[in-house]
Write an enzyme that holds these catalytic residues in place. Structure first.
Site, PDB file in Angstrom:
ATOM      1  N   LYS A 280      -0.094  20.315 -58.502  1.00  0.00           N
ATOM      2  CA  LYS A 280      -1.370  20.019 -58.005  1.00  0.00           C
ATOM      3  C   LYS A 280      -2.527  20.566 -58.776  1.00  0.00           C
ATOM      4  O   LYS A 280      -2.386  21.722 -59.324  1.00  0.00           O
ATOM      5  CB  LYS A 280      -1.461  20.845 -56.450  1.00  0.00           C
ATOM      6  CG  LYS A 280      -1.979  19.947 -55.473  1.00  0.00           C
ATOM      7  CD  LYS A 280      -1.674  20.489 -54.044  1.00  0.00           C
ATOM      8  CE  LYS A 280      -2.585  19.786 -52.914  1.00  0.00           C
ATOM      9  NZ  LYS A 280      -2.197  19.712 -51.745  1.00  0.00           N
ATOM     10  N   GLU A 365       2.790  19.223 -35.685  1.00  0.00           N
ATOM     11  CA  GLU A 365       1.792  19.528 -34.405  1.00  0.00           C
ATOM     12  C   GLU A 365       2.695  19.334 -33.162  1.00  0.00           C
ATOM     13  O   GLU A 365       2.375  20.146 -32.237  1.00  0.00           O
ATOM     14  CB  GLU A 365       0.535  18.583 -34.482  1.00  0.00           C
ATOM     15  CG  GLU A 365      -0.539  18.724 -35.715  1.00  0.00           C
ATOM     16  CD  GLU A 365       0.017  18.333 -36.890  1.00  0.00           C
ATOM     17  OE1 GLU A 365       1.139  17.562 -36.949  1.00  0.00           O
ATOM     18  OE2 GLU A 365      -0.803  18.389 -37.822  1.00  0.00           O
ATOM     19  N   ARG A 393      -1.406  13.655 -32.517  1.00  0.00           N
ATOM     20  CA  ARG A 393       0.138  13.899 -32.546  1.00  0.00           C
ATOM     21  C   ARG A 393       0.995  14.438 -31.552  1.00  0.00           C
ATOM     22  O   ARG A 393       1.914  13.967 -31.373  1.00  0.00           O
ATOM     23  CB  ARG A 393       0.260  14.121 -33.750  1.00  0.00           C
ATOM     24  CG  ARG A 393       1.614  13.775 -34.306  1.00  0.00           C
ATOM     25  CD  ARG A 393       1.914  13.814 -35.928  1.00  0.00           C
ATOM     26  NE  ARG A 393       1.223  12.542 -36.450  1.00  0.00           N
ATOM     27  CZ  ARG A 393       1.512  12.309 -37.601  1.00  0.00           C
ATOM     28  NH1 ARG A 393       2.214  13.028 -38.482  1.00  0.00           N
ATOM     29  NH2 ARG A 393       1.050  11.339 -38.270  1.00  0.00           N
TER      30      ARG A 393
HETATM   31  C1  LIG Z   1      -0.682  14.915 -39.168  1.00  0.00           C
HETATM   32  C2  LIG Z   1      -1.676  15.949 -39.906  1.00  0.00           C
HETATM   33  N1  LIG Z   1      -1.638  17.275 -40.029  1.00  0.00           N
HETATM   34  C3  LIG Z   1      -2.222  17.679 -40.988  1.00  0.00           C
HETATM   35  C4  LIG Z   1      -3.090  17.065 -42.061  1.00  0.00           C
HETATM   36  C5  LIG Z   1      -3.692  17.792 -42.878  1.00  0.00           C
HETATM   37  N2  LIG Z   1      -3.337  17.570 -44.298  1.00  0.00           N
HETATM   38  C6  LIG Z   1      -3.931  16.665 -45.138  1.00  0.00           C
HETATM   39  S1  LIG Z   1      -3.085  16.813 -46.788  1.00  0.00           S
HETATM   40  C7  LIG Z   1      -1.988  18.086 -45.966  1.00  0.00           C
HETATM   41  C8  LIG Z   1      -1.211  18.538 -47.019  1.00  0.00           C
HETATM   42  C9  LIG Z   1      -0.180  17.530 -47.490  1.00  0.00           C
HETATM   43  O1  LIG Z   1       0.621  18.102 -48.219  1.00  0.00           O
HETATM   44  P1  LIG Z   1       1.531  17.078 -49.283  1.00  0.00           P
HETATM   45  O2  LIG Z   1       2.243  15.763 -48.497  1.00  0.00           O
HETATM   46  O3  LIG Z   1       2.618  17.999 -49.925  1.00  0.00           O
HETATM   47  O4  LIG Z   1       0.635  16.450 -50.328  1.00  0.00           O
HETATM   48  P2  LIG Z   1      -0.078  16.949 -51.491  1.00  0.00           P
HETATM   49  O5  LIG Z   1      -1.435  17.417 -50.987  1.00  0.00           O
HETATM   50  O6  LIG Z   1       0.582  18.289 -52.065  1.00  0.00           O
HETATM   51  O7  LIG Z   1       0.005  16.121 -52.633  1.00  0.00           O
HETATM   52  C10 LIG Z   1      -2.222  18.461 -44.818  1.00  0.00           C
HETATM   53  C11 LIG Z   1      -1.750  19.396 -44.080  1.00  0.00           C
HETATM   54  C12 LIG Z   1      -2.904  15.708 -42.109  1.00  0.00           C
HETATM   55  N3  LIG Z   1      -3.494  14.769 -42.853  1.00  0.00           N
HETATM   56  N4  LIG Z   1      -2.125  15.030 -41.009  1.00  0.00           N
END
Ligand SMILES: Cc1ncc(C[n+]2csc(CCOP(=O)(O)OP(=O)(O)O)c2C)c(N)n1
Length: 629
Positions: A280, A365, A393
């Protein structure tokens, strides 16, 4: 600049690897420079630059369908699919979205904002392809964080069952927004640290392929050995046991590794997982070193990586976390839960003080809500801090597991209201409507962070589920020193009496309502003002008194009109036969795009001037004339 010559991904398909590498650094430059100005999901997008190039190089997009989970990691994808010129408008009003938008580009196959939807959608596309005898390929990119959600596993379960050919790229950077959590995340770490796995497997299979086969007996023996090797190698690979071919782990920043493996995976006639390891924030030191802070920052200074922040009062999230810490010091039953948002909800502060009473459940969630129900059942006081948009959700869990059993779970509903740059998928404008229909739950929103403190504190003593809403951003600058003041549960605060009109505001928009009152008073109207605080239970005693002393009521909220606070007031008036004109002011029945909150409040005439204008027109139409007329 090579990037300027890229009209579409087709241009990548004739480039050499070294040209693609140059393009990768130009893309990074562009992402860094733009997000430094606009803010945005820089970390995730820097991590997928090579992956983006490799995917568009290998697949015939947009004929082949490329889906990005959440869509926050797709800035490079935007830049090479015709949005270079507009990229500077990222997340700005009228500009390109921070997520994917089908109306922006034919390359944006799937729109999201919430995590973990891509695999289900990809399977839908792949299955439709087969049923309709189409010939496109389907590939979905999902992060290790998004893979912590149940929904992703529901999709993996069905993909492995149907055996529908498609590719799932697991973009594993060991981060969600904060470091990823959970047993599956640990499992991915194990897979990562055993890169010999697939190499060894390929070598053994290659060796067996090389054995000349004479006669059916030997052939059968070789097949048998292959099977045994296969099973021995598979033991422990969850993906293969679910019915996928597994390729990886690969260096997700090496085009030399990505392009051949993705090409092979593309042509396999069954579901495939390609496990890529990325970093990242790759290519920008501050983001590499602080991936959590650079997940989705506001503007920053490129050279130093310093965030450009105005000095503002503490945010509502901060006040929520501080309040919980304060209460938890004397109440050992208070526990705090987040679904992968420890930084956003500021519960990381709570975690630092009470590591054993803090739970990050991952992007889960639904589980968080039912986990809280279990904790409450056993006598704990769980507080699930969750953004309004993400509690959507967990609706069934809220109804079926928490409210149906009337369990005292506190939902601290953060980002309630308009959210600004994240746009349509993230607006927190539906929760009152969908929560207030559920029996047993109580719902409140204070006018400021002082009331948030009091409401949280009271909520922890309620024998029912409670939702306390608060908006994104800074509080009003209320003095929070001293003990938490009590607040009378279920009671509105009637701050001004007025004979012509009474404004009844729900939440911090109370302060706008106070300004509306000033404007109308200056016109000569006698205007009352109520800080509603509660939508459920609704303070019908105060409302009845208001209705008896004023000619009209205008409710004001930063939430959709349908089913919201004003709707509750109208239901009460209807039920109790209160014959008073009531006008509901709130947000319209539409998805509201990204852009400054104030812009939309102005557009929908929910700012002080707009509301005063509308109030005046309405009073005119009701023939309510102020004293001077
Ligand atoms: C249902 C839901 N909960 C929380 C989020 C907030 N959120 C946005 S990006 C993220 C992290 C995602 O991690 P990953 O899939 O590993 O992608 P990365 O950002 O590391 O590339 C979160 C928790 C979301 N978008 N959707």
């Amino acid at each position: 600049m090579l990037l300027e010559g890229v009209q579409s991904p087709k241009d990548l398909r004739t480039m050499s690897t070294s040209q693609l590498q140059r393009l990768a650094s130009e893309l990074r430059q562009s992402i860094i420079e733009t997000t430094a100005r606009t803010g945005g999901h820089i970390g995730a997008s820097l991590g997928t630059v090579e992956l983006t190039l490799a995917l568009h190089r290998v697949y015939d997009t947009p004929h082949d369908k490329l889906l990005w989970d959440i869509g926050h990691q797709a800035y490079a994808h935007k830049l090479i699919t015709g949005r270079l010129e507009n990229f500077g408008t990222l997340r700005q009003l009228g500009g390109i979205s921070g997520f994917l938008k089908r109306r922006e580009s034919e390359y944006d196959v799937w729109e999201a904002g919430h995590a973990s939807t891509s695999l289900s959608a990809a399977l839908g596309l792949a299955k439709a392809r087969d049923l309709m005898h189409a010939n496109y390929r389907v590939v979905a990119v999902i992060g290790d964080g998004a893979l912590t959600a149940g929904m992703a596993w529901e999709a993996l379960n069905q993909i492995g069952h149907l055996k529908t050919p498609m590719v799932v790229v697991v973009n594993d950077n060991s981060m969600s927004i904060a470091p990823n959590v959970g047993a599956f995340s640990r499992y991915l770490t194990d897979l990562r640290s055993a890169p010999a796995y697939s190499r060894l497997k390929q070598e053994v299979e290659g060796l067996l392929e090389g054995i000349p086969v004479f006669g059916t007996q030997i052939k059968r023996t070789v097949e048998r050995v292959k099977d045994l090797v296969h099973y021995a190698m598979l033991a422990g690979n969850v993906f293969e046991e679910l019915g996928f071919r597994y390729f990886g782990p690969l260096d997700g920043h090496s085009l030399d590794a990505l392009i051949p493996v993705l090409s092979n995976a593309r042509d396999v006639n069954e579901p495939v997982i390609v496990h890529v390891i990325t970093q990242k924030g790759k290519g920008y030191r501050p983001a590499e070193e602080h991936p959590g802070e650079f997940h989705g920052p506001g503007p920053f200074e490129v050279a130093s990586g310093r965030f450009i922040k105005k000095s503002e009062p503490p945010s509502y999230s901060q006040v929520c976390s501080d309040t919980l810490i304060e209460i938890a010091k004397t109440d050992p039953t208070v526990v705090a839960i987040t679904a992968a948002m420890p930084d956003g909800t500021k519960l990381d502060k709570f975690a630092a003080v009470f590591p054993d009473r803090f739970f990050d459940v991952g992007i889960a969630e639904q589980h968080a809500a039912t986990f809280a129900a279990g904790l409450a059942l056993a006598g704990m006081k769980p507080v699930f801090a969750v953004y309004s948009t993400f509690i959507q959700r967990a609706y069934d869990q809220v109804i079926h597991d928490v409210c149906h059993q009337d369990l005292p779970v506190v939902f601290a509903i953060d980002r309630a209201g308009l959210v600004g740059a994240d746009g349509a998928t993230h607006q927190g404008v539906f929760d009152v409507s969908f929560l207030r229909t559920v029996p047993n739950i109580e719902i409140a929103m204070g006018k400021d962070e002082g009331e948030l403190r009091s409401l949280l504190s009271e909520a922890l003593h309620r024998p029912h589920p409670v939702a306390i809403r608060y908006p994104r951003g800074s509080g009003q600058g209320i003095d929070l020193s001293g003990p938490i003041p009590p607040i009378a549960w279920g009671e509105a605060q009637w701050t001004f009496h007025g004979q012509d009109l009474t404004l009844v505001a729900f939440g911090p928009i109370y302060y706008t309502a106070a300004a509306v009152r000033e404007l109308l008073q200056a016109q000569g109207y006698s205007v009352g003002l109520v800080n509603a605080r509660f939508v459920k239970p609704l303070d019908t005693v105060t409302l009845t008194q208001v209705a008896n002393t004023t000619k009209a009521i205008m409710t004001i909220e930063e939430h959709v009109i349908s089913g919201g606070f004003g709707s509750a007031v109208v239901e009460w008036a209807h039920r109790d036969g209160i014959a008073i004109p009531i006008r509901i002011e709130g947000l319209p029945d539409e998805f509201i795009d990204h852009g400054p909150v104030n812009y939309y409040l102005n557009l929908y005439e929910l700012d002080a001037e707009g509301l005063a204008r509308k109030a005046q027109r309405w009073l005119d139409s009701l023939n309510i004339v102020h004293a001077e007329q």
